[in-house]
Each structure stands twice: as C-alpha cells, then as structure tokens.
Write a protein that holds these residues in place. Structure first.
Motif, PDB file in Angstrom:
ATOM      1  N   PHE A  62       4.899   5.294   3.535  1.00 47.41           N
ATOM      2  CA  PHE A  62       4.068   5.173   2.343  1.00 47.41           C
ATOM      3  C   PHE A  62       3.554   3.744   2.174  1.00 47.41           C
ATOM      4  CE2 PHE A  62       3.373   4.857  -2.290  1.00 47.41           C
ATOM      5  CZ  PHE A  62       2.677   6.030  -2.535  1.00 47.41           C
ATOM      6  N   ASP A  63       2.273   3.608   1.792  1.00 48.22           N
ATOM      7  CA  ASP A  63       1.665   2.310   1.508  1.00 48.22           C
ATOM      8  C   ASP A  63       1.696   2.079  -0.009  1.00 48.22           C
ATOM      9  OD1 ASP A  63       0.148   0.048   1.182  1.00 48.22           O
ATOM     10  OD2 ASP A  63      -1.512   0.702   2.449  1.00 48.22           O
ATOM     11  N   TYR A  64       2.697   1.320  -0.473  1.00 50.25           N
ATOM     12  CA  TYR A  64       2.885   1.131  -1.911  1.00 50.25           C
ATOM     13  C   TYR A  64       1.728   0.381  -2.561  1.00 50.25           C
ATOM     14  CZ  TYR A  64       7.780   2.632  -1.484  1.00 50.25           C
ATOM     15  OH  TYR A  64       8.918   3.358  -1.278  1.00 50.25           O
ATOM     16  N   ARG A  65       1.067  -0.510  -1.841  1.00 52.43           N
ATOM     17  CA  ARG A  65      -0.011  -1.286  -2.451  1.00 52.43           C
ATOM     18  C   ARG A  65      -1.290  -0.473  -2.594  1.00 52.43           C
ATOM     19  NH1 ARG A  65      -0.533  -7.082   0.239  1.00 52.43           N
ATOM     20  NH2 ARG A  65      -0.764  -5.830   2.124  1.00 52.43           N
ATOM     21  N   ALA A  66      -1.453   0.537  -1.754  1.00 55.91           N
ATOM     22  CA  ALA A  66      -2.647   1.380  -1.857  1.00 55.91           C
ATOM     23  C   ALA A  66      -2.470   2.469  -2.914  1.00 55.91           C
ATOM     24  CB  ALA A  66      -2.961   2.015  -0.508  1.00 55.91           C
ATOM     25  N   ARG A  67      -1.237   2.960  -3.067  1.00 57.37           N
ATOM     26  CA  ARG A  67      -0.960   4.034  -4.025  1.00 57.37           C
ATOM     27  C   ARG A  67       0.289   3.659  -4.805  1.00 57.37           C
ATOM     28  NH1 ARG A  67      -0.933   9.510  -0.680  1.00 57.37           N
ATOM     29  NH2 ARG A  67       0.175   8.292   0.895  1.00 57.37           N
ATOM     30  N   ARG A  68       0.081   3.072  -5.969  1.00 60.31           N
ATOM     31  CA  ARG A  68       1.186   2.517  -6.734  1.00 60.31           C
ATOM     32  C   ARG A  68       2.030   3.608  -7.397  1.00 60.31           C
ATOM     33  NH1 ARG A  68       1.522  -3.224  -6.030  1.00 60.31           N
ATOM     34  NH2 ARG A  68      -0.588  -3.857  -5.427  1.00 60.31           N
ATOM     35  N   PRO A  69       3.351   3.606  -7.154  1.00 58.55           N
ATOM     36  CA  PRO A  69       4.217   4.519  -7.905  1.00 58.55           C
ATOM     37  C   PRO A  69       4.204   4.160  -9.393  1.00 58.55           C
ATOM     38  CG  PRO A  69       5.342   3.617  -5.972  1.00 58.55           C
ATOM     39  CD  PRO A  69       4.074   2.840  -6.142  1.00 58.55           C
ATOM     40  N   LEU A  70       4.552   5.101 -10.237  1.00 60.89           N
ATOM     41  CA  LEU A  70       4.537   4.888 -11.680  1.00 60.89           C
ATOM     42  C   LEU A  70       5.900   4.428 -12.177  1.00 60.89           C
ATOM     43  CD1 LEU A  70       2.510   8.014 -12.861  1.00 60.89           C
ATOM     44  CD2 LEU A  70       1.685   5.676 -12.532  1.00 60.89           C
ATOM     45  N   VAL A  79      11.711   1.513 -17.670  1.00 61.27           N
ATOM     46  CA  VAL A  79      12.563   2.684 -17.476  1.00 61.27           C
ATOM     47  C   VAL A  79      11.832   3.704 -16.613  1.00 61.27           C
ATOM     48  CG1 VAL A  79      13.751   2.388 -19.692  1.00 61.27           C
ATOM     49  CG2 VAL A  79      11.700   3.802 -19.586  1.00 61.27           C
ATOM     50  N   ASP A  80      12.572   4.635 -16.022  1.00 57.03           N
ATOM     51  CA  ASP A  80      12.027   5.820 -15.369  1.00 57.03           C
ATOM     52  C   ASP A  80      11.027   5.494 -14.266  1.00 57.03           C
ATOM     53  OD1 ASP A  80      11.709   8.533 -14.892  1.00 57.03           O
ATOM     54  OD2 ASP A  80      10.040   8.731 -16.310  1.00 57.03           O
ATOM     55  N   PHE A  81      11.462   4.761 -13.249  1.00 55.78           N
ATOM     56  CA  PHE A  81      10.647   4.541 -12.056  1.00 55.78           C
ATOM     57  C   PHE A  81      10.526   5.857 -11.291  1.00 55.78           C
ATOM     58  CE2 PHE A  81      10.531   3.425  -7.457  1.00 55.78           C
ATOM     59  CZ  PHE A  81       9.255   2.874  -7.444  1.00 55.78           C
ATOM     60  N   GLN A  82       9.308   6.213 -10.891  1.00 52.58           N
ATOM     61  CA  GLN A  82       9.055   7.464 -10.186  1.00 52.58           C
ATOM     62  C   GLN A  82       8.695   7.169  -8.731  1.00 52.58           C
ATOM     63  OE1 GLN A  82       6.347  10.100 -12.286  1.00 52.58           O
ATOM     64  NE2 GLN A  82       6.977   9.266 -14.260  1.00 52.58           N
ATOM     65  N   PRO A  83       9.679   7.170  -7.842  1.00 60.16           N
ATOM     66  CA  PRO A  83       9.389   6.873  -6.431  1.00 60.16           C
ATOM     67  C   PRO A  83       8.588   7.996  -5.790  1.00 60.16           C
ATOM     68  CG  PRO A  83      11.647   7.640  -6.664  1.00 60.16           C
ATOM     69  CD  PRO A  83      11.099   7.503  -8.058  1.00 60.16           C
ATOM     70  N   PRO A  84       7.806   7.691  -4.772  1.00 53.72           N
ATOM     71  CA  PRO A  84       7.057   8.739  -4.071  1.00 53.72           C
ATOM     72  C   PRO A  84       8.007   9.693  -3.365  1.00 53.72           C
ATOM     73  CG  PRO A  84       6.926   6.664  -2.886  1.00 53.72           C
ATOM     74  CD  PRO A  84       7.584   6.359  -4.183  1.00 53.72           C
ATOM     75  N   ARG A  85       7.641  10.979  -3.378  1.00 52.31           N
ATOM     76  CA  ARG A  85       8.499  12.000  -2.783  1.00 52.31           C
ATOM     77  C   ARG A  85       7.738  12.774  -1.716  1.00 52.31           C
ATOM     78  NH1 ARG A  85      10.316  15.614  -7.732  1.00 52.31           N
ATOM     79  NH2 ARG A  85      11.216  16.862  -6.026  1.00 52.31           N
ATOM     80  N   LEU A  86       8.387  12.966  -0.580  1.00 50.35           N
ATOM     81  CA  LEU A  86       7.894  13.841   0.472  1.00 50.35           C
ATOM     82  C   LEU A  86       9.105  14.570   1.023  1.00 50.35           C
ATOM     83  CD1 LEU A  86       5.744  14.983   2.348  1.00 50.35           C
ATOM     84  CD2 LEU A  86       5.971  12.938   3.780  1.00 50.35           C
ATOM     85  N   GLU A  87       9.178  15.875   0.779  1.00 49.86           N
ATOM     86  CA  GLU A  87      10.396  16.634   1.049  1.00 49.86           C
ATOM     87  C   GLU A  87      10.086  17.969   1.709  1.00 49.86           C
ATOM     88  OE1 GLU A  87      12.778  15.125  -2.969  1.00 49.86           O
ATOM     89  OE2 GLU A  87      11.554  16.957  -2.996  1.00 49.86           O
ATOM     90  N   LEU A  88      11.010  18.398   2.528  1.00 50.73           N
ATOM     91  CA  LEU A  88      11.018  19.760   3.038  1.00 50.73           C
ATOM     92  C   LEU A  88      12.095  20.503   2.264  1.00 50.73           C
ATOM     93  CD1 LEU A  88       9.762  21.525   5.417  1.00 50.73           C
ATOM     94  CD2 LEU A  88      11.922  21.093   6.590  1.00 50.73           C
TER      95      LEU A  88
END
Length: 309
Positions: A62-70, A79-88
């Motif tokens: 993941f490119d954090y600078r191109a797509r900023r997590p909330l 509070v409540d950092f929302q990390p990027p998720r990619l899951e099977l």
C-alpha cells in the motif's frame, strides 16, 4: 518505497475453508465509478461478517502517501485509526451458502507477487470459479438498467451479459492482471465491468453496488439481500431527478442518452441479458471518458461528491 517483508500472513483463528467454493474479488480504488466496489465491500463486511483467513501486508503493498488512511480527531486527542485492509475471507450469503471473498484496497506495489500469491491460494483452495467486478463511467442514462461488459473464460456469461465487446486499450488494474494470469491457468474466471452514467461517476451511487451484487449472483448463484441499498437508491434517484428537472441542459442531455440507449436496445439481435447494456460508445469515447474521470476524481479512493458529477 514499500518495506520488505512477507506479503501476507494466515490468520491463526481462521475457520477451515471447504474446497470448491466460488471466489469473489472486490478491490477498491482507481476506476471505482459510482463507488460501486467500495460500497460492495462495505455492504458485504457489514451484512455478512466475513471471517478473515489471510491478511495481506499493507506496509508492502500500500502507498500511504497516495491514499491516506483515516484517523478520527476527537476534541483533544486522536482516536480510531482505520488501517487499510486487504483480506481473503470465508463468507456466507443470505441463504448461508459459503464463498471466499478477496476484498479491500487494490495493491499499489508488487502486483506480480500479489497475483502469483492469489493464484496459488485459489489453487490451494480449489476454488471452482473466480468473479470480480469494477466500474467505469460511460455516457448512458441513469433512467435505464445499468449495463455490463464481461470478460474471462466463461463464455456463457459473456454471451448472455456482454452486448458491448470493444477492442481498445485501457489503464490496467490489479484485477485485470489477476484475471489475465488466471486465464493462463485455465481457471473459470469472469470479470464484470459495470457501466455507470458518467455524470454520476464521482458520486456515491447505490445502484452501482446493487449492480455489483447482481453480477456476482448471476455468475455464482449466491444470494444477497440488497433491500437497504435499494431504499437508498430510491432516495438518491429522487434527488437526481430533482436536479435534472431544474436544469434544461441536464434534461436535454438525459433525453439524448435515453434515445441512444433505446435505439440500441431496439436494434439488438442478441438475447436480452439479465443485466442490460444500453447504447454503447466507441472505443475512442470510452478512452476519452475514462481519462476525464481519472483526471478529475478526488485524491482519496472513497471521496465522492454528492449530486451530479
């Protein structure tokens, strides 16, 4: 640059996954017109409680600078950092039928390694089919059923639901590469391109998510309750119709699109698909519209403007 490290890890508490299930792929970002895939992912996670089996490493993909997590700022603290998720994940539809879901952000890095990993996982799980969806803007009216173009190895789906079969070059996604590699292995794979009215492409269009669910159902036999989305769509369309009625320019544009759509459907000699396709532009029109959408879309994947685009 992404950090080095493992591409994914297996979830220790994951349930066993039966062999022979269908795999559904929903990767957000890039050409997600109408927020079709992001809303699909939100709906499946909220309504069907996926059980993660494999979690992919965002620090590698993941490119954090191109797509900023909330992250949420609450008064005087974060509070409540929302990390990027990619899951099977293992999921069950509304009737309890199991399927495998690959959902989350589209990888920014290591596409070949990611695709090789997913192909290996599909072979290990002996999935019986792979279905993925994404959405692009097209000059079609919102007053007619959303259409699809279908690619892949499942000829029965292509013949039934893909009236428009262009020969053109478009910017690739990780989903395209995954379909290409799966096709090389002889897997049963189908990619549904949802054709979203171009003037609604930068909004959160509930009908786009409904069309994504319908496409998956057609390809897999899975059943999903979309009543909530359909109610949202009715309210959404009321607002759109109000804007159209208040603008002579929008009214003329809509009537022209409807006339093209109806003329195409009247002249079509193919069987009527379950998911209809309207009047279809040329490859040049597709490329121009797609370039405009990519040039003007917000920086964040899921930022959508209300109202007409």
């Amino acid at each position: 640059m992404p950090l080095s490290g493992p591409l994914y890890e297996r979830v220790v508490s994951a349930p066993p996954v039966p062999a022979g299930l269908p795999l559904v792929v929903a990767l957000t970002g890039f050409t997600d017109a109408g927020s079709a895939v992001s809303r699909l992912v939100d709906h499946l996670r909220a309504e069907h409680d996926p059980a993660p089996v494999v979690s992919f490493n965002a620090d590698v993909l993941f490119d954090y600078r191109a797509r900023r997590p909330l992250i949420t700022f609450d008064g005087d603290r974060l509070v409540d950092f929302q990390p990027p998720r990619l899951e099977l994940s293992l999921v069950h539809d509304s009737l309890g039928q199991p399927f495998v879901l690959l959902s989350g952000y589209e990888p920014d890095f290591a596409w070949e390694a990611f695709v090789d990993t997913v192909v290996g996982l599909t072979e290990g799980l002996q999935v019986r089919s792979v279905t993925w969806v994404h959405a692009i803007p097209m000059p079609v009216p919102h007053t007619r059923p959303l259409g699809t173009t279908v690619s892949g190895t499942r000829e029965e789906l292509t013949e039934a639901h893909s009236i428009w079969k262009p020969h053109t070059q478009v910017p690739s996604t990780a989903g395209h590469l995954l379909e290409y590699r799966l096709t090389e292995t002889g897997a049963a794979v189908a990619g549904f391109v949802l054709l979203i009215p171009h003037y609604l492409a930068e909004t959160d269009f509930p009908a786009a998510a409904i069309a994504a669910l319908d496409s998956i159902s057609v390809a897999t036999g899975l059943v999903f309750d979309s009543d909530t989305l359909r109610e949202e769509n009715r309210e959404y369309l009321e607002k759109v119709d109000t804007q159209v009625e208040a603008s002579e320019e929008l009214t003329v544009m809509l009537h022209n699109l409807e006339n093209r759509y109806d003329a195409y459907m009247a002249g079509s000699t193919q069987a009527q698909p379950i998911i209809h396709t309207g009047d279809l532009p040329s490859a040049d029109e597709l490329a121009a519209e797609l370039e405009r959408f990519l040039a003007n879309r917000p920086t964040g994947d899921d930022d959508r403007r209300p109202g007409l685009g």
